[in-house]
Write a protein that holds these residues in place. Structure first.
Motif, mmCIF file in Angstrom:
data_model
loop_
_atom_site.group_PDB
_atom_site.id
_atom_site.type_symbol
_atom_site.label_atom_id
_atom_site.label_comp_id
_atom_site.label_asym_id
_atom_site.label_seq_id
_atom_site.Cartn_x
_atom_site.Cartn_y
_atom_site.Cartn_z
ATOM 1 N N MET A 1 0.785 -0.830 0.222
ATOM 2 C CA MET A 1 -0.302 -0.208 -0.267
ATOM 3 C C MET A 1 0.833 1.035 0.635
ATOM 4 S SD MET A 1 -2.298 1.786 2.634
ATOM 5 C CE MET A 1 -2.046 2.754 3.670
ATOM 6 N N THR A 2 1.264 2.221 -1.024
ATOM 7 C CA THR A 2 1.556 3.526 -0.497
ATOM 8 C C THR A 2 0.327 4.622 -0.328
ATOM 9 O OG1 THR A 2 0.654 4.303 -3.133
ATOM 10 C CG2 THR A 2 2.732 3.261 -2.564
ATOM 11 N N PHE A 3 1.043 5.966 0.331
ATOM 12 C CA PHE A 3 0.584 6.653 1.166
ATOM 13 C C PHE A 3 0.234 8.306 1.156
ATOM 14 C CE2 PHE A 3 -0.238 9.512 5.292
ATOM 15 C CZ PHE A 3 -1.636 9.566 5.128
ATOM 16 N N HIS A 4 0.008 8.693 0.396
ATOM 17 C CA HIS A 4 0.443 10.118 0.313
ATOM 18 C C HIS A 4 -0.278 10.573 1.818
ATOM 19 C CE1 HIS A 4 2.695 13.446 -0.637
ATOM 20 N NE2 HIS A 4 1.576 14.220 -0.717
ATOM 21 N N CYS A 5 0.940 11.561 2.768
ATOM 22 C CA CYS A 5 -0.191 12.443 3.504
ATOM 23 C C CYS A 5 0.233 13.780 3.030
ATOM 24 C CB CYS A 5 0.839 12.018 4.424
ATOM 25 S SG CYS A 5 -0.202 13.103 6.072
ATOM 26 N N LYS A 6 -0.974 14.503 2.904
ATOM 27 C CA LYS A 6 -0.850 15.652 3.000
ATOM 28 C C LYS A 6 -0.037 17.440 3.800
ATOM 29 C CE LYS A 6 -5.570 17.243 4.900
ATOM 30 N NZ LYS A 6 -4.824 17.278 6.445
ATOM 31 N N ASN A 7 0.557 16.179 4.304
ATOM 32 C CA ASN A 7 1.019 16.863 5.958
ATOM 33 C C ASN A 7 2.652 17.039 5.109
ATOM 34 O OD1 ASN A 7 -0.849 17.813 7.965
ATOM 35 N ND2 ASN A 7 -1.456 16.187 8.332
ATOM 36 N N PHE A 8 2.913 15.683 4.556
ATOM 37 C CA PHE A 8 4.526 15.214 4.439
ATOM 38 C C PHE A 8 5.052 16.452 3.721
ATOM 39 C CE2 PHE A 8 7.635 12.933 1.991
ATOM 40 C CZ PHE A 8 8.386 12.655 3.219
ATOM 41 N N GLY A 28 0.495 12.564 17.857
ATOM 42 C CA GLY A 28 0.263 13.684 16.989
ATOM 43 C C GLY A 28 0.050 13.533 15.226
ATOM 44 N N CYS A 29 -0.202 12.528 14.799
ATOM 45 C CA CYS A 29 0.652 12.449 13.541
ATOM 46 C C CYS A 29 -1.405 12.051 13.234
ATOM 47 C CB CYS A 29 1.024 10.490 13.153
ATOM 48 S SG CYS A 29 0.659 9.874 11.593
ATOM 49 N N VAL A 30 -1.781 12.143 11.493
ATOM 50 C CA VAL A 30 -3.676 12.277 11.716
ATOM 51 C C VAL A 30 -3.249 10.897 11.333
ATOM 52 C CG1 VAL A 30 -3.578 14.276 9.687
ATOM 53 C CG2 VAL A 30 -2.493 12.193 8.404
ATOM 54 N N LEU A 31 -2.805 10.003 11.479
ATOM 55 C CA LEU A 31 -2.717 8.460 11.656
ATOM 56 C C LEU A 31 -2.760 7.197 13.190
ATOM 57 C CD1 LEU A 31 -0.986 7.289 8.801
ATOM 58 C CD2 LEU A 31 -3.193 7.338 8.622
ATOM 59 N N GLU A 32 -2.460 8.351 14.134
ATOM 60 C CA GLU A 32 -2.222 7.627 15.213
ATOM 61 C C GLU A 32 -3.351 6.736 15.606
ATOM 62 O OE1 GLU A 32 -1.913 10.649 18.490
ATOM 63 O OE2 GLU A 32 -0.723 9.387 19.652
#
Ligand code: SF4
Length: 54
Positions: A1-8, A28-32
């Motif tokens: 799976m790939t994931f792109h975070c808008k915060n990165f 604090g990460c959106v994925l936490e």
């Protein structure tokens, strides 16, 4: 799976939300709490949390 975070920030290779290293699942990460972390990633998150306690 790939994931792109808008915060990165791909140019700075860092998290804009947390102003530091991108470690998916860190505090604090959106994925936490939303994803099951790999063993390797969990170790990174634990190490980061341990640093915060010192
Ligand atoms: S630490 Fe989490 S919120 Fe920050 S860039 Fe990485 S995945 Fe996104």
């Amino acid at each position: 799976m790939t994931f792109h975070c808008k915060n990165f920030d791909i140019n700075a290779d860092r998290c804009n939300k947390l102003k530091g290293e991108c470690i998916p699942g860190r505090r604090g990460c959106v994925l936490e709490g939303k994803v099951k972390l790999s063993e390797e990633l969990q170790k990174k998150v634990d190490a980061l949390n341990d640093k915060g306690k010192a």
